[in-house]
Write an enzyme that holds these catalytic residues in place. Structure first.
Site, PDB file in Angstrom:
ATOM      1  N   HIS A 188       1.043 -45.989 -44.924  1.00  0.00           N
ATOM      2  CA  HIS A 188      -0.292 -46.278 -45.440  1.00  0.00           C
ATOM      3  C   HIS A 188      -0.984 -47.272 -44.516  1.00  0.00           C
ATOM      4  O   HIS A 188      -0.359 -48.242 -44.099  1.00  0.00           O
ATOM      5  CB  HIS A 188      -0.194 -46.874 -46.849  1.00  0.00           C
ATOM      6  CG  HIS A 188      -1.508 -47.342 -47.375  1.00  0.00           C
ATOM      7  ND1 HIS A 188      -2.449 -46.462 -47.850  1.00  0.00           N
ATOM      8  CD2 HIS A 188      -2.054 -48.586 -47.474  1.00  0.00           C
ATOM      9  CE1 HIS A 188      -3.520 -47.141 -48.238  1.00  0.00           C
ATOM     10  NE2 HIS A 188      -3.319 -48.436 -48.012  1.00  0.00           N
TER      11      HIS A 188
ATOM     12  N   THR B  73      -3.269 -20.100 -17.490  1.00  0.00           N
ATOM     13  CA  THR B  73      -4.571 -20.179 -18.168  1.00  0.00           C
ATOM     14  C   THR B  73      -4.677 -21.527 -18.859  1.00  0.00           C
ATOM     15  O   THR B  73      -5.705 -22.216 -18.786  1.00  0.00           O
ATOM     16  CB  THR B  73      -4.652 -19.060 -19.239  1.00  0.00           C
ATOM     17  OG1 THR B  73      -4.480 -17.805 -18.594  1.00  0.00           O
ATOM     18  CG2 THR B  73      -5.974 -19.085 -19.978  1.00  0.00           C
TER      19      THR B  73
ATOM     20  N   GLU C 111       3.895 -17.651  -8.712  1.00  0.00           N
ATOM     21  CA  GLU C 111       2.547 -17.843  -9.281  1.00  0.00           C
ATOM     22  C   GLU C 111       1.502 -17.461  -8.238  1.00  0.00           C
ATOM     23  O   GLU C 111       1.553 -17.901  -7.101  1.00  0.00           O
ATOM     24  CB  GLU C 111       2.364 -19.301  -9.732  1.00  0.00           C
ATOM     25  CG  GLU C 111       0.961 -19.665 -10.187  1.00  0.00           C
ATOM     26  CD  GLU C 111       0.388 -18.776 -11.281  1.00  0.00           C
ATOM     27  OE1 GLU C 111       0.982 -18.685 -12.371  1.00  0.00           O
ATOM     28  OE2 GLU C 111      -0.680 -18.156 -11.051  1.00  0.00           O
TER      29      GLU C 111
ATOM     30  N   HIS D 206       1.931 -22.747 -27.057  1.00  0.00           N
ATOM     31  CA  HIS D 206       3.240 -23.177 -27.596  1.00  0.00           C
ATOM     32  C   HIS D 206       4.090 -21.986 -28.031  1.00  0.00           C
ATOM     33  O   HIS D 206       5.309 -22.067 -28.027  1.00  0.00           O
ATOM     34  CB  HIS D 206       3.063 -24.200 -28.725  1.00  0.00           C
ATOM     35  CG  HIS D 206       1.974 -23.873 -29.689  1.00  0.00           C
ATOM     36  ND1 HIS D 206       0.656 -24.125 -29.429  1.00  0.00           N
ATOM     37  CD2 HIS D 206       2.007 -23.302 -30.915  1.00  0.00           C
ATOM     38  CE1 HIS D 206      -0.082 -23.743 -30.467  1.00  0.00           C
ATOM     39  NE2 HIS D 206       0.724 -23.222 -31.375  1.00  0.00           N
TER      40      HIS D 206
ATOM     41  N   ILE E 275     -12.002 -19.941 -29.626  1.00  0.00           N
ATOM     42  CA  ILE E 275     -12.577 -20.276 -28.312  1.00  0.00           C
ATOM     43  C   ILE E 275     -14.099 -20.417 -28.438  1.00  0.00           C
ATOM     44  O   ILE E 275     -14.695 -21.383 -27.960  1.00  0.00           O
ATOM     45  CB  ILE E 275     -12.179 -19.234 -27.243  1.00  0.00           C
ATOM     46  CG1 ILE E 275     -10.676 -19.327 -26.968  1.00  0.00           C
ATOM     47  CG2 ILE E 275     -12.971 -19.430 -25.941  1.00  0.00           C
ATOM     48  CD1 ILE E 275     -10.131 -18.355 -25.940  1.00  0.00           C
TER      49      ILE E 275
ATOM     50  N   GLY F 108     -12.026 -12.140 -27.308  1.00  0.00           N
ATOM     51  CA  GLY F 108     -10.585 -11.921 -27.220  1.00  0.00           C
ATOM     52  C   GLY F 108     -10.112 -11.802 -25.791  1.00  0.00           C
ATOM     53  O   GLY F 108     -10.913 -11.887 -24.842  1.00  0.00           O
TER      54      GLY F 108
END
Ligand code: FAD
Length: 466
Positions: free
Chosen positions: A445, A42, A34, A322, A184, A272
């Site tokens: 409920h 991000t 990294e 995800h 965004i 974008g």
């Protein structure tokens, strides 16, 4: 290659770190490289996490201002922006450190520095001008994405900002113009509107959130407009120039050609993101890109080089954390000779505004285009007891099911906590469930989830509460 890593993952975002952990679980000697100071990509550093933190904090600010209407008397409610930013940063720190802990726990080597490919089995990692070469039997590229700008407009992260700048304003801008009505732009617009900015969103199309179910998009636009956000649809921004610490923005209506010039304090460009492949040396080792500049992969996430894979924002598909994670797990299992795969039909999308918007599967427009016959079941939160008690009654649940088989094809929701409700639908789609399956499942409920059950009952025209 005896001391080579089995897998080196380039990028420590949700795609990369999840892939590295799964590789280690499968018994591979794994490293994760990294270049940022912290792990999490991000998502954790300048995306999902800080934006959700600010959405939550700004929502609390708005709620606190209305406390007296629910019988809670407070003194004057005042904004302490620097404290909010500190809390946001703390959330980021806790979570990025958490990823570091997880890599350690799983015995993944965390290599700090910027990686490039030397050959199809070697990676060069550069840090503070020193270089080190690592051998790898398999390489996974998960280098994510970067914000894009518009022609002639320079993001300076001061006056003209990307989402990264908009997550860290040290003062509430009096006027904020956002270019782009995607998730965004809408999330950041909500944050700053709540904190006191005059927010205008300029969108090229005649609707917000491209690709969303049109009924949801229209309802969402109505609700956000009621909250005070101004929308200029069908409009193209032609220039944004910084003059004396203000930004002069020119835009033109697509149909009437009417031109408008406005002065604003800040401009957020949210049009974008582009794949981040800079400096990886892809061309030199013959890794191919698609027409959008994303890394081309086959169904097994394999690039044009057999032992090099790519996942996440850097390849095609929705740019979502995800989705990147699922691909990370799938690729690790594929490298292990298992049948890892991702069901792209069951990937939910959530917008964390208030109310939230969530969807999974096909929209009504897509079904029409594909000539698939469908039935619709809809249920408004106005008729949901929990939503009524908490006074969050805007929105509805819309279920689209196959006309013949009743199989769920898509679900689109706008309303309270729908970002959590959508998990039930992803599971239903994953299991190939019908709307009848949901209708016959007992839902607690009083919960918001009863609106999902009622929408399922509505597919067969037998809702109980509407
Ligand atoms: P990234 O998270 O971008 O990670 C890639 C990492 O690779 C980076 O840390 C980068 O520094 C590193 N890297 C790049 N090149 C190199 C190199 N050569 N050597 C070493 N390291 C390198 N998604 C959601 O699902 N939900 C949300 O609510 C959401 N909100 C968002 C809000 C904002 C404001 C933004 C900008 C994005 C949001 N996203 C959200 C999108 C999400 O952040 C991305 O889809 C996700 O982070 C992609 O994961 P990734 O692992 O592919 O890439």
């Amino acid at each position: 290659m005896s001391d080579a890593y089995d897998v080196v993952v380039i990028g420590g975002g949700p795609g990369g770190y999840v892939c590295a952990i799964r590789c280690a679980q499968l018994g591979f000697r794994t490293a994760c490289v990294e270049s940022r100071k912290t792990l999490g990509g991000t998502c954790l550093n300048v995306g999902c996490i800080p934006s959700k933190s600010l959405l939550n904090l700004s929502e609390n600010y708005i709620k606190a201002k209305k406390f007296s209407s629910i019988g809670i008397e407070t003194g004057k409610v005042a904004l302490n922006l620097s404290q909010m930013m500190k809390i946001k940063e703390k959330s980021v720190t806790v979570l990025t450190k958490g990823v570091e802990f997880l890599l350690k726990k799983n015995k993944v080597d965390y290599i700090k520095g910027k990686a490039s490919l030397k050959s199809n089995t070697e990676i060069i990692v550069e840090k503070n001008k020193s270089k080190k070469v690592y051998a790898a039997k398999n390489i996974v590229i998960s280098t994510g994405s970067l914000p894009t700008s518009l022609p002639g407009m320079q993001i300076d992260e001061k006056n003209i900002v990307s989402s990264t700048g908009a997550l860290s304003f040290n003062q509430v801008p009096k006027k904020l113009i956002i270019i782009g009505g995607g998730y965004i732009g809408l999330e950041m617009g909500s944050v700053w509107k709540r904190l006191g900015s005059d927010v205008t969103i300029i969108e090229f199309l005649d609707h917000i959130i491209t690709g969303a179910d049109v009924e949801i998009s229209k309802e969402f636009l109505k609700i956000l407009t009621k909250q005070g956000i101004i929308f200029k649809l069908n409009s193209i921004v032609t220039a944004a120039n910084v003059i004396k610490n203000k930004v002069v923005v020119d835009f033109r209506h697509n149909k009437t050609a009417e031109r408008t010039r406005v002065k604003t304090d800040k401009v957020l460009i949210a049009v974008g993101r582009r794949p981040n492949t800079e400096g990886l040396n892809l061309k030199e080792i013959s890794i191919k890109n698609d027409s959008k500049g994303k890394i081309q992969v086959n169904k097994k996430f394999m690039t044009s080089i057999k032992n090099i894979y790519a996942i996440g924002d850097v390849i095609d598909g929705p740019m979502l954390a995800h989705k990147a994670e699922e691909e990370g797990i799938a690729v690790a299992e594929i490298i292990a000779g298992q049948s890892g795969h991702v069901n792209y039909e069951a990937i939910p999308g959530v917008i964390y505004t208030s109310p939230e918007v969530a969807s999974v599967g096909k929209t009504e427009e897509a079904l029409k285009k594909e000539n698939i016959k469908y039935k619709i079941g809809k249920f408004p939160f106005m008729a949901n007891p929990r939503a009524k008690v908490i006074n969050e009654t805007e929105g509805f649940v819309k279920i689209l099911a196959n006309e013949e088989t009743d199989k769920i094809l898509g679900v689109h929701m706008i309303g309270p906590h729908v970002g959590d409700l959508i998990a039930e639908i992803s599971l239903a789609i994953e299991f190939g469930a019908s709307s009848e399956d949901i209708a016959r499942t007992c839902h607690a409920h009083p919960t918001y989830s009863e609106a999902v059950k009622e929408a399922a009952l509505s597919v067969d025209k037998r809702p109980i509460h509407s």
